[in-house]
Write a protein that holds these residues in place. Structure first.
Motif, PDB file in Angstrom:
ATOM      1  N   THR A  53       0.833  -1.201   0.000  1.00  0.00           N
ATOM      2  CA  THR A  53       0.000   0.000   0.000  1.00  0.00           C
ATOM      3  C   THR A  53       0.868   1.252   0.000  1.00  0.00           C
ATOM      4  N   ILE A  56       2.233   1.760  -3.498  1.00  0.00           N
ATOM      5  CA  ILE A  56       1.231   2.187  -4.476  1.00  0.00           C
ATOM      6  C   ILE A  56       0.737   3.600  -4.179  1.00  0.00           C
ATOM      7  N   PHE A  57       0.577   3.925  -2.906  1.00  0.00           N
ATOM      8  CA  PHE A  57       0.036   5.219  -2.498  1.00  0.00           C
ATOM      9  C   PHE A  57       1.046   5.942  -1.600  1.00  0.00           C
ATOM     10  N   LYS A  60       0.107  11.372   0.970  1.00  0.00           N
ATOM     11  CA  LYS A  60      -0.917  11.386   2.023  1.00  0.00           C
ATOM     12  C   LYS A  60      -2.303  11.667   1.472  1.00  0.00           C
ATOM     13  N   LYS A  61      -2.379  12.328   0.307  1.00  0.00           N
ATOM     14  CA  LYS A  61      -3.682  12.672  -0.264  1.00  0.00           C
ATOM     15  C   LYS A  61      -4.331  11.493  -0.980  1.00  0.00           C
ATOM     16  N   ASN A  62      -3.563  10.430  -1.256  1.00  0.00           N
ATOM     17  CA  ASN A  62      -4.105   9.305  -2.014  1.00  0.00           C
ATOM     18  C   ASN A  62      -5.271   8.631  -1.302  1.00  0.00           C
ATOM     19  N   ILE A  63      -5.015   8.229  -0.067  1.00  0.00           N
ATOM     20  CA  ILE A  63      -6.051   7.581   0.743  1.00  0.00           C
ATOM     21  C   ILE A  63      -5.878   8.027   2.183  1.00  0.00           C
ATOM     22  N   ARG A  68      -6.240   3.177   4.474  1.00  0.00           N
ATOM     23  CA  ARG A  68      -4.892   2.628   4.266  1.00  0.00           C
ATOM     24  C   ARG A  68      -4.712   1.325   5.055  1.00  0.00           C
ATOM     25  N   ARG A 118       8.342   7.782  -1.975  1.00  0.00           N
ATOM     26  CA  ARG A 118       8.129   8.944  -1.102  1.00  0.00           C
ATOM     27  C   ARG A 118       9.210  10.007  -1.317  1.00  0.00           C
TER      28      ARG A 118
END
Length: 295
Positions: A53, A56-57, A60-63, A68, A118
């Protein structure tokens, strides 16, 4: 100028859990602890998904926080069986050490990918975990966003259900239901196989078979073994005549005997007694042998 960023505490914690689980599984003095079981379940059901996860994300705005965590459980449940299926088609098979190795390598490599992704983002956009702020934010998400409150509650319910299931699984593993109580008892012939037993002897000639005992009685058992030829006891060393085994422990040793008299189709018995019955054999194995007179 090198950008000074905070260490990814969540990824470091995941990597630390993986390495600690490896130590608890691989070090013999530690692999019987309840902590080993608990961390093993976390490694299977959460850590691979969390690392994936993160890869992929990375932003912080992704999910959001609860999503998460929920996605981490879901991805772990999806990815781990695929790894097991792949191992099933290798020479290693689905065994503890190969599966531990694959899970550990996958999780650590995915953590590295997550960290790399990141690093590509501006620091203000990078997902990171301040654990106190993380739990406070999850609480705020539930209370302050009425439009998605039901979704948040359902996600939280999913997480709690998974944690309860993990605890139940750990308890079942540590306190398994007792199966059938029995003792394995066997004799092996040439090349330690269940065939090619020597059955032709000359009087006074030495013979050898391998005898094995495996205790599945769910308790320690003191066994006594006796070798008889036509109901006549043959001498055995004390360390072979008496064997004490804990549950799930095994013992195997070559048993040497000398037929003291001649005869045809004589019954050579290997009798096993337990501590509760000294006159009736608990297990009984035998061979039919011929002994000819010494030339």
């Amino acid at each position: 100028m090198v950008e000074n960023r905070q260490l990814p505490l969540d990824l470091l914690l995941v990597a630390g859990f993986v390495l600690l689980t490896d130590v608890l599984v691989l070090v013999p003095v530690l692999n019987g602890s309840f902590l080993r079981t608990g961390l093993g379940i976390v490694l299977v059901l959460f850590l691979p998904g969390y690392a994936l996860t993160g890869a992929i994300f990375p932003a912080k705005k992704n999910i959001e926080g609860i999503e998460r965590v929920a996605i981490s459980f879901g991805l772990s449940i999806a990815v781990v069986p695929i790894m097991g299926l792949g191992l099933n088609y290798t020479t290693w098979g689905i065994r503890e050490i190969p599966l531990l190795t694959v899970l550990s390598v996958f999780t650590l490599l995915t953590c590295a990918v997550a960290y790399y992704r990141r690093r590509l983002l501006p620091e203000a956009e990078v997902f990171g975990v301040s654990f106190k702020a993380f739990f406070l934010s999850m609480n705020a998400e539930i209370l302050e966003k009425p439009g998605s409150k039901i979704d948040k509650i359902l996600a939280l319910f999913l997480i709690l259900s998974t944690l309860i299931s993990m605890g139940s699984l750990a308890y079942i593993i540590e306190n398994p239901k007792e199966g059938e109580h029995f003792t394995e008892y066997y004799i092996l012939g040439a090349n330690r196989t269940t065939e090619n037993y020597t059955t032709e002897f000359v009087q006074g000639e030495q013979g050898t078979v391998s005898v094995g005992i495996v205790n599945h009685e769910y308790r320690p058992v003191d066994y006594t073994m006796e070798v008889r030829l036509e109901n006549n006891s043959l001498p055995l060393p004390e360390n072979q005549r008496r064997v004490s085994l804990e549950h799930n422990m095994s013992w195997e040793a070559p048993i040497t005997f000398k037929p003291p008299f001649e005869g045809k189709n004589m019954k050579l018995e290997f009798l096993l007694f337990n501590e509760t019955e000294k006159t009736v054999p608990y297990r009984n194995l035998h061979l039919w042998i011929n002994v000819t007179k010494e030339a």
